[in-house]
Design a protein around this motif. Structure first.
Motif, PDB file in Angstrom:
ATOM      1  N   VAL A   1      -3.023   0.525 -11.288  1.00 24.07           N
ATOM      2  CA  VAL A   1      -2.552   0.281 -12.652  1.00 24.07           C
ATOM      3  C   VAL A   1      -1.436   1.267 -12.991  1.00 24.07           C
ATOM      4  N   GLY A   2      -0.348   0.740 -13.469  1.00 24.42           N
ATOM      5  CA  GLY A   2       0.786   1.596 -13.812  1.00 24.42           C
ATOM      6  C   GLY A   2       1.909   1.528 -12.798  1.00 24.42           C
ATOM      7  N   ASP A   3       1.656   0.997 -11.601  1.00 20.14           N
ATOM      8  CA  ASP A   3       2.709   0.875 -10.587  1.00 20.14           C
ATOM      9  C   ASP A   3       3.771  -0.117 -11.046  1.00 20.14           C
ATOM     10  N   ASP A   4       4.985   0.139 -10.658  1.00 20.22           N
ATOM     11  CA  ASP A   4       6.104  -0.754 -10.977  1.00 20.22           C
ATOM     12  C   ASP A   4       5.947  -2.033 -10.148  1.00 20.22           C
ATOM     13  N   ILE A   5       5.916  -3.190 -10.815  1.00 16.15           N
ATOM     14  CA  ILE A   5       5.721  -4.450 -10.091  1.00 16.15           C
ATOM     15  C   ILE A   5       6.885  -4.746  -9.142  1.00 16.15           C
ATOM     16  N   ARG A   6       8.043  -4.083  -9.374  1.00 14.27           N
ATOM     17  CA  ARG A   6       9.192  -4.297  -8.489  1.00 14.27           C
ATOM     18  C   ARG A   6       8.967  -3.673  -7.119  1.00 14.27           C
ATOM     19  N   SER A   7       7.953  -2.790  -7.006  1.00 13.36           N
ATOM     20  CA  SER A   7       7.675  -2.153  -5.719  1.00 13.36           C
ATOM     21  C   SER A   7       6.630  -2.919  -4.905  1.00 13.36           C
ATOM     22  N   ILE A   8       6.168  -4.049  -5.399  1.00 16.42           N
ATOM     23  CA  ILE A   8       5.164  -4.832  -4.660  1.00 16.42           C
ATOM     24  C   ILE A   8       5.762  -5.341  -3.352  1.00 16.42           C
ATOM     25  N   ASP A   9       5.010  -5.142  -2.284  1.00 13.21           N
ATOM     26  CA  ASP A   9       5.410  -5.674  -0.969  1.00 13.21           C
ATOM     27  C   ASP A   9       4.785  -7.061  -0.843  1.00 13.21           C
ATOM     28  N   TRP A  10       5.573  -8.097  -1.073  1.00 13.11           N
ATOM     29  CA  TRP A  10       5.041  -9.449  -1.142  1.00 13.11           C
ATOM     30  C   TRP A  10       4.594  -9.952   0.231  1.00 13.11           C
ATOM     31  N   ASN A  11       5.213  -9.494   1.288  1.00 11.99           N
ATOM     32  CA  ASN A  11       4.806  -9.922   2.630  1.00 11.99           C
ATOM     33  C   ASN A  11       3.397  -9.443   2.960  1.00 11.99           C
ATOM     34  N   VAL A  12       3.140  -8.154   2.733  1.00 10.40           N
ATOM     35  CA  VAL A  12       1.812  -7.594   3.005  1.00 10.40           C
ATOM     36  C   VAL A  12       0.790  -8.212   2.058  1.00 10.40           C
ATOM     37  N   THR A  13       1.174  -8.383   0.804  1.00 13.55           N
ATOM     38  CA  THR A  13       0.279  -8.974  -0.192  1.00 13.55           C
ATOM     39  C   THR A  13      -0.155 -10.379   0.220  1.00 13.55           C
ATOM     40  N   ALA A  14       0.798 -11.168   0.735  1.00 18.02           N
ATOM     41  CA  ALA A  14       0.483 -12.545   1.149  1.00 18.02           C
ATOM     42  C   ALA A  14      -0.457 -12.562   2.348  1.00 18.02           C
ATOM     43  N   ARG A  15      -0.258 -11.605   3.284  1.00 14.89           N
ATOM     44  CA  ARG A  15      -1.086 -11.589   4.492  1.00 14.89           C
ATOM     45  C   ARG A  15      -2.512 -11.132   4.215  1.00 14.89           C
ATOM     46  N   THR A  16      -2.679 -10.222   3.245  1.00 13.34           N
ATOM     47  CA  THR A  16      -3.994  -9.603   3.022  1.00 13.34           C
ATOM     48  C   THR A  16      -4.727 -10.174   1.818  1.00 13.34           C
TER      49      THR A  16
ATOM     50  N   GLU B   1      -4.392  -9.200  -1.001  1.00 10.22           N
ATOM     51  CA  GLU B   1      -4.584  -8.061  -1.908  1.00 10.22           C
ATOM     52  C   GLU B   1      -3.214  -7.495  -2.217  1.00 10.22           C
ATOM     53  N   THR B   2      -3.003  -7.061  -3.461  1.00 14.37           N
ATOM     54  CA  THR B   2      -1.684  -6.599  -3.866  1.00 14.37           C
ATOM     55  C   THR B   2      -1.397  -5.192  -3.322  1.00 14.37           C
ATOM     56  N   PHE B   3      -0.288  -5.074  -2.591  1.00 17.90           N
ATOM     57  CA  PHE B   3       0.144  -3.791  -2.043  1.00 17.90           C
ATOM     58  C   PHE B   3       1.541  -3.452  -2.580  1.00 17.90           C
ATOM     59  N   VAL B   4       1.809  -2.154  -2.708  1.00 20.89           N
ATOM     60  CA  VAL B   4       3.134  -1.697  -3.150  1.00 20.89           C
ATOM     61  C   VAL B   4       3.756  -0.800  -2.078  1.00 20.89           C
ATOM     62  N   LYS B   5       5.076  -0.778  -2.057  1.00 19.19           N
ATOM     63  CA  LYS B   5       5.813   0.083  -1.126  1.00 19.19           C
ATOM     64  C   LYS B   5       5.953   1.489  -1.723  1.00 19.19           C
ATOM     65  N   ILE B   6       5.773   2.495  -0.882  1.00 20.76           N
ATOM     66  CA  ILE B   6       5.937   3.888  -1.292  1.00 20.76           C
ATOM     67  C   ILE B   6       7.167   4.452  -0.591  1.00 20.76           C
ATOM     68  N   PHE B   7       8.044   5.071  -1.378  1.00 11.74           N
ATOM     69  CA  PHE B   7       9.265   5.658  -0.828  1.00 11.74           C
ATOM     70  C   PHE B   7       9.246   7.168  -1.031  1.00 11.74           C
ATOM     71  N   GLU B   8       9.871   7.878  -0.108  1.00 12.67           N
ATOM     72  CA  GLU B   8       9.989   9.324  -0.211  1.00 12.67           C
ATOM     73  C   GLU B   8      11.453   9.724  -0.104  1.00 12.67           C
ATOM     74  N   GLU B   9      11.777  10.868  -0.706  1.00 14.00           N
ATOM     75  CA  GLU B   9      13.142  11.380  -0.625  1.00 14.00           C
ATOM     76  C   GLU B   9      13.469  11.765   0.817  1.00 14.00           C
ATOM     77  N   GLU B  10      14.631  11.328   1.272  1.00 12.68           N
ATOM     78  CA  GLU B  10      15.087  11.705   2.604  1.00 12.68           C
ATOM     79  C   GLU B  10      15.724  13.085   2.497  1.00 12.68           C
ATOM     80  N   ARG B  11      15.005  14.112   2.991  1.00 11.34           N
ATOM     81  CA  ARG B  11      15.380  15.486   2.709  1.00 11.34           C
ATOM     82  C   ARG B  11      16.439  16.075   3.641  1.00 11.34           C
TER      83      ARG B  11
END
Length: 291
Positions: free
Chosen positions: A48-63, A65-75
């Motif tokens: 709850v609270g995750d940005d819906i724009r980050s949903i990974d629709w491919n993984v969500t369709a396969r499972t 279950e709703t999954f979101v993509k997590i990004f990290e700063e490239e340091r």
């Protein structure tokens, strides 16, 4: 073989700057110079609270279950230390020459960079490229760069920021942090500076000696230009002479600030004889708030 005196100087700088990095600049460097972007890290279940724009629709369709993509700063980044070693860098009326102060500033930034797993390179210039050391990581590499800043004997006494900036444009392809350390006693470098600033995160560190801005009343004094090798006899006992000198210096500094602002280059002014830690730390803190 490094002379014992130079080895001892490098060792003192390492001890001092490492303390500053650990206590002052380590976190400030990380905050002031963000990574080049963000990269994909993993997916995780939607919360709850995750940005819906980050949903990974491919993984969500396969499972189912709703999954979101997590990004990290490239340091990982590259820091290029670009240091003016022209004749005026060996000028100083306080406790150190400009070139010594430049080496200490670069040591602080260099050790801060490797603490953040960044690579560090070095470009020494006069009116020609004197030395270029490609970026690498590691303590031994930074110590090598500090040694080069002290040990390299310039082949020329003149200054050409244009030459140094054009070299950066040719050899540094990946976006990097460019730390340009100079007294900026030069002309006709605005165009290449703009080009470097567009490609790289550029910071100008200006080194100024008090005697380059204000003359004391000492009577007849011969001023010697270490770059052109020309001398001029002036009467510092004359108030009007001192005023003209001060006004000319102030006007040149005003023009430089305007040039850097138009080129979108950050500016740190360091006065020889004063502690450079405070203005550097203040710059990092201010920059971290707007980056």
């Amino acid at each position: 073989m490094i002379p014992k005196e130079l080895f001892a100087k490098i060792r003192r700088i390492e001890i001092r700057t490492k303390g500053l990095v650990n206590n002052v600049f380590g976190g400030e460097y990380h905050s002031a110079f963000k990574g080049r972007g963000i990269e994909f890290s993993e997916v995780r279940p939607y919360q709850v609270g995750d940005d819906i724009r980050s949903i990974d629709w491919n993984v969500t369709a396969r499972t189912s279950e709703t999954f979101v993509k997590i990004f990290e700063e490239e340091r990982e980044q590259t820091l290029l230390l670009v240091v003016d070693i022209s004749g005026s860098s060996d000028f100083g009326t306080q406790d150190k020459f400009k070139r010594e102060i430049a080496a200490e500033i670069c040591a602080i930034l260099g050790f801060s960079a490797i603490k953040n797993n960044d690579k560090v390179g070095l470009l020494l210039f006069s009116d020609q490229v004197e030395l270029f050391v490609p970026p690498k990581s590691g303590r031994r590499h930074v110590l090598r760069l500090i040694r080069d800043m002290f040990a390299h004997q310039p082949q020329s006494t003149g200054t050409s920021l244009q030459v140094a900036l054009n070299h950066i444009l040719r050899v540094i392809r990946r976006r990097s942090i460019v730390l340009l350390v100079s007294d900026f006693l030069d002309k006709d470098f605005e165009r290449p500076l703009r080009m470097v600033s567009r490609r790289h995160d550029t910071v100008a560190v200006q080194l100024t000696d008090p005697r380059e801005t204000i003359l004391p009343p000492l009577g007849l004094v011969t001023l010697f230009d270490p770059e052109t090798k020309q001398s001029q006899l002036i009467d510092t006992g004359s108030r009007s002479v001192r005023n003209v000198f001060q006004q000319s210096s102030a006007q040149a500094n005003k023009q430089l600030k305007s040039l850097l602002r138009k080129a979108r280059v950050d500016h740190v002014e360091i006065t020889c004889g004063e502690d450079f830690v405070d203005p550097l730390a203040k710059f990092f803190r201010a920059r971290a708030q707007i980056v």
